[in-house]
Design a protein around this motif. Structure first.
Motif, mmCIF file in Angstrom:
data_model
loop_
_atom_site.group_PDB
_atom_site.id
_atom_site.type_symbol
_atom_site.label_atom_id
_atom_site.label_comp_id
_atom_site.label_asym_id
_atom_site.label_seq_id
_atom_site.Cartn_x
_atom_site.Cartn_y
_atom_site.Cartn_z
ATOM 1 N N PHE A 14 0.854 -1.186 0.000
ATOM 2 C CA PHE A 14 0.000 0.000 0.000
ATOM 3 C C PHE A 14 0.890 1.235 0.000
ATOM 4 C CE2 PHE A 14 -2.178 3.308 2.440
ATOM 5 C CZ PHE A 14 -3.340 3.456 1.693
ATOM 6 N N THR A 15 0.662 2.155 -0.956
ATOM 7 C CA THR A 15 1.530 3.323 -1.072
ATOM 8 C C THR A 15 0.813 4.650 -0.888
ATOM 9 O OG1 THR A 15 1.237 3.465 -3.470
ATOM 10 C CG2 THR A 15 3.055 2.106 -2.659
ATOM 11 N N GLY A 16 -0.524 4.646 -0.999
ATOM 12 C CA GLY A 16 -1.255 5.904 -0.868
ATOM 13 C C GLY A 16 -2.714 5.736 -1.212
ATOM 14 N N THR A 17 -3.390 6.876 -1.379
ATOM 15 C CA THR A 17 -4.808 6.861 -1.724
ATOM 16 C C THR A 17 -5.087 7.832 -2.862
ATOM 17 O OG1 THR A 17 -5.364 8.585 -0.114
ATOM 18 C CG2 THR A 17 -5.524 6.289 0.626
ATOM 19 N N ILE A 18 -6.194 7.568 -3.549
ATOM 20 C CA ILE A 18 -6.671 8.460 -4.606
ATOM 21 C C ILE A 18 -8.186 8.513 -4.472
ATOM 22 C CG2 ILE A 18 -6.776 6.636 -6.349
ATOM 23 C CD1 ILE A 18 -5.718 8.901 -8.317
ATOM 24 N N SER A 19 -8.769 9.677 -4.740
ATOM 25 C CA SER A 19 -10.197 9.806 -4.499
ATOM 26 C C SER A 19 -10.876 10.748 -5.470
ATOM 27 C CB SER A 19 -10.442 10.292 -3.067
ATOM 28 O OG SER A 19 -9.783 11.512 -2.847
ATOM 29 N N LEU A 20 -12.188 10.557 -5.590
ATOM 30 C CA LEU A 20 -13.077 11.518 -6.223
ATOM 31 C C LEU A 20 -13.890 12.119 -5.083
ATOM 32 C CD1 LEU A 20 -14.355 9.674 -9.422
ATOM 33 C CD2 LEU A 20 -12.741 11.576 -9.299
ATOM 34 N N MET A 21 -13.751 13.426 -4.888
ATOM 35 C CA MET A 21 -14.407 14.119 -3.780
ATOM 36 C C MET A 21 -15.455 15.079 -4.334
ATOM 37 S SD MET A 21 -10.893 15.013 -1.712
ATOM 38 C CE MET A 21 -10.138 15.753 -3.147
ATOM 39 N N ASP A 22 -16.325 15.525 -3.474
ATOM 40 C CA ASP A 22 -17.365 16.491 -3.846
ATOM 41 C C ASP A 22 -18.066 16.077 -5.130
ATOM 42 O OD1 ASP A 22 -16.635 18.008 -1.611
ATOM 43 O OD2 ASP A 22 -15.144 19.119 -2.744
ATOM 44 N N LEU A 23 -18.381 14.808 -5.211
ATOM 45 C CA LEU A 23 -19.016 14.236 -6.395
ATOM 46 C C LEU A 23 -20.441 14.751 -6.539
ATOM 47 C CD1 LEU A 23 -18.623 12.145 -8.688
ATOM 48 C CD2 LEU A 23 -19.434 10.411 -7.101
ATOM 49 N N THR A 24 -20.745 15.313 -7.720
ATOM 50 C CA THR A 24 -22.100 15.734 -8.048
ATOM 51 C C THR A 24 -22.510 15.005 -9.326
ATOM 52 O OG1 THR A 24 -21.559 17.577 -9.536
ATOM 53 C CG2 THR A 24 -21.543 18.045 -7.156
#
Length: 120
Positions: A14-24
């Motif tokens: 595990f090296t990190g995270t990635i995200s989709l935020m404030d999804l509309t």
């Protein structure tokens, strides 16, 4: 927010995270954090391309945007690699080490994504 782990294939670490935020229904913000030991190995651009495919091909979003601290131009290079374009700077938008910090704003539209996708 939708968040995924970034794993280094060779070691399954595990090296990190990635995200989709404030999804509309129309847009989302892309964000990521990765362990410094794995910087420069192409992990974030690879993961970010997968999220752009999700955002545009599956969720049919109109645009995805991202910000990065201007003090961290390497993060901006990731956004450039995935086809995003800079659109401006928010002064003093975040606090880093107890100091107000400017961020650069990046965006990619569905049309730009599709044009880039068909060029490859």
């Amino acid at each position: 927010m939708c968040k995924w782990g970034i794993v280094y294939r060779d070691t399954n670490k595990f090296t990190g995270t990635i995200s989709l935020m404030d999804l509309t229904a129309f847009s989302a913000e892309l964000g990521y954090v990765i362990n410094r030991n794995f910087w420069g190995q192409g992990l974030v651009p690879e993961a970010a391309r997968a999220l752009l495919a999700l955002a545009f091909d599956e969720l049919n979003l109109a645009q995805v945007h991202a910000v990065h601290a201007t003090k961290n131009p390497n993060s901006g290079r990731v956004l450039e690699k995935i086809g995003m374009r800079p659109v401006g700077i928010f002064p003093n938008y975040i606090t880093h080490n107890f100091s107000p910090t400017d961020v650069k704003i990046w965006v990619i539209t569905r049309e730009q994504y599709l044009a880039n996708k068909h060029q490859k």
